[in-house]
Design an enzyme around this catalytic site. Structure first.
Site, PDB file in Angstrom:
ATOM      1  N   GLU A 122       6.135 -67.973 -54.585  1.00 38.45           N
ATOM      2  CA  GLU A 122       5.674 -67.960 -53.192  1.00 38.45           C
ATOM      3  C   GLU A 122       4.153 -68.090 -53.116  1.00 38.45           C
ATOM      4  O   GLU A 122       3.429 -67.505 -53.917  1.00 38.45           O
ATOM      5  CB  GLU A 122       6.117 -66.644 -52.548  1.00 38.45           C
ATOM      6  CG  GLU A 122       5.749 -66.465 -51.103  1.00 38.45           C
ATOM      7  CD  GLU A 122       6.265 -65.140 -50.567  1.00 38.45           C
ATOM      8  OE1 GLU A 122       5.538 -64.518 -49.768  1.00 38.45           O
ATOM      9  OE2 GLU A 122       7.384 -64.712 -50.931  1.00 38.45           O
ATOM     10  N   GLU A 126      -1.127 -65.784 -44.092  1.00 38.48           N
ATOM     11  CA  GLU A 126      -0.587 -64.915 -43.039  1.00 38.48           C
ATOM     12  C   GLU A 126      -1.720 -64.420 -42.147  1.00 38.48           C
ATOM     13  O   GLU A 126      -2.795 -64.056 -42.630  1.00 38.48           O
ATOM     14  CB  GLU A 126       0.173 -63.727 -43.630  1.00 38.48           C
ATOM     15  CG  GLU A 126       1.489 -64.133 -44.293  1.00 38.48           C
ATOM     16  CD  GLU A 126       2.281 -62.937 -44.779  1.00 38.48           C
ATOM     17  OE1 GLU A 126       3.326 -62.650 -44.178  1.00 38.48           O
ATOM     18  OE2 GLU A 126       1.850 -62.298 -45.757  1.00 38.48           O
TER      19      GLU A 126
END
Length: 380
Positions: A122, A126
């Site tokens: 990943e 964010e």
């Protein structure tokens, strides 16, 4: 008689639920590093430039009703349970992603742009709605959360007031995070503690409410919630996305279970480790490490020692956890041995059952449905 009929109806409905396939997740549950025979990943194998101001793109699968206008794609949260997202229909095997967007405001609201693989590698951007002058970068390898020290915070002026372009440039040699063309972070494999992301990635874009009242306290705290829906709606706006796949072919397949990039096979093409736009950037100073830890994107990242409870699917949608009743008893006829009823009326299996299998979970639903019918029958 009415209560009996109602109980039978509840059981039938619960049985139908157990028989139905799950449609909550937008990615395969098959992890190629632990399971043989996983389906191949569809490869992008080229470059695309998507302008959402022109409307929806057939490169993505939508959930939660993103909308489109001349400004781009809108991901709006108006009430508990809203979690709009786009998930790419293809994967890239090393590549570059550029997203031009405006983050959603609002305490507890999280905007996300994530690359994620089937074996839970990943790479993240964010944005917290409570912080309009920063963005968080993060990475995970194979879903490992032995530590939460991978996240970093980067200063950005007005993430919610205007559009910025955020870039992830990912090769076998390094991951480069850039904001408006300026490199803010570089990660090389020798600094990743054996968790360097290196398997085919799918792109996921969306907004969700980490500060929802139904979430765990640790998650609400990380998202700097709680979320006040009366002050919304809260909208993440994405103008465009440009993606280049550094490898070629039509499908990517894992050969073996090592999860290394050398084990990936490109059907009709080649896995390219570098890419023509490798920046060769030196690692800059990072603004700061992420306070409160950055929560991983999906349910494979779980750490029993952590106070943070992560979503079990992306985006996280709160589920009902209690059975509303006007009068709650603590035991009912017909409960299996060892099963109990909490003070709120929730039926729970024996505490010794640490893991509930899918079959046991269906039994749990059926029993709960019987109890629900019994409770209704007790009402005047």
């Amino acid at each position: 008689m009415r209560s009996t009929v109602r109980s039978v109806f509840n059981v039938v409905a619960a049985a139908a639920l157990c028989a139905s396939p799950s449609t909550a997740q937008t990615y395969s549950n098959c992890n190629p590093t632990v399971t043989n025979g996983c389906p191949p990943d569809s490869a992008l194998g080229r470059s695309v430039n998507i302008n959402f101001a022109s409307g929806a793109s057939d490169s993505f699968t939508a959930q939660g009703n993103p909308t489109y206008n001349s400004n781009g794609a809108s991901f709006t949260i108006s009430r508990s349970g809203d979690s709009p997202q786009l998930t790419s229909k293809w994967y890239i095997m090393f590549g570059k992603v550029e997203i031009t967007m405006r983050a959603a405001p609002g305490a507890g609201i999280v905007s996300s742009c994530v690359l994620q693989s089937d074996d839970l590698d990943e790479i993240d951007w964010e944005w917290l709605g409570a912080q309009d002058n920063q963005v968080q970068s993060n990475f995970f390898g194979k879903g490992q959360t032995t530590t939460y020290n991978r996240g970093a915070v980067h200063a950005v002026t007005g993430t919610q007031d205007g559009f910025h372009t955020y870039t992830i440039d990912w090769t076998a040699n390094q991951i480069v995070w850039q904001i408006d063309g300026t490199t803010v972070r570089v990660l090389q494999p020798n600094a990743a503690n054996g968790q360097y992301p290196q398997t085919p990635m799918q792109l996921k874009i969306g907004a969700w409410s980490g500060g929802d009242y139904s979430n765990q306290p640790g998650t609400i705290a990380w998202a700097q919630g709680p979320t006040d829906y009366s002050r919304g709606p809260y909208t993440m706006l994405v103008r465009s996305v440009a993606v280049s796949d550094y490898s070629t072919g039509t499908q990517y397949t894992y050969s073996g279970t090592s999860g290394t990039w050398q084990s990936i096979v490109a059907a009709g093409g080649t896995v390219n480790s570098g890419g023509s736009s490798n920046t060769g950037s030196a690692a800059p100073a990072i603004t700061s490490t992420a306070s409160g830890n950055i929560i991983p994107f999906a349910g494979g990242h779980k750490d029993s020692s952590s106070t943070y409870t992560t979503p079990n699917v992306y985006p996280w949608v709160p589920q009902s956890t209690t059975l509303a009743t006007s009068a709650v008893a603590t035991n009912y006829p017909g409960l299996p041995s060892g099963w109990t009823v909490t003070s709120s009326g929730k039926v729970v299996p024996p505490s010794s059952a640490a893991v509930i299998t899918a079959r046991a979970n269906c039994v749990y639903v059926l029993v709960a449905s019987l109890v629900a019918g019994f409770i209704v029958g007790l009402r005047p």
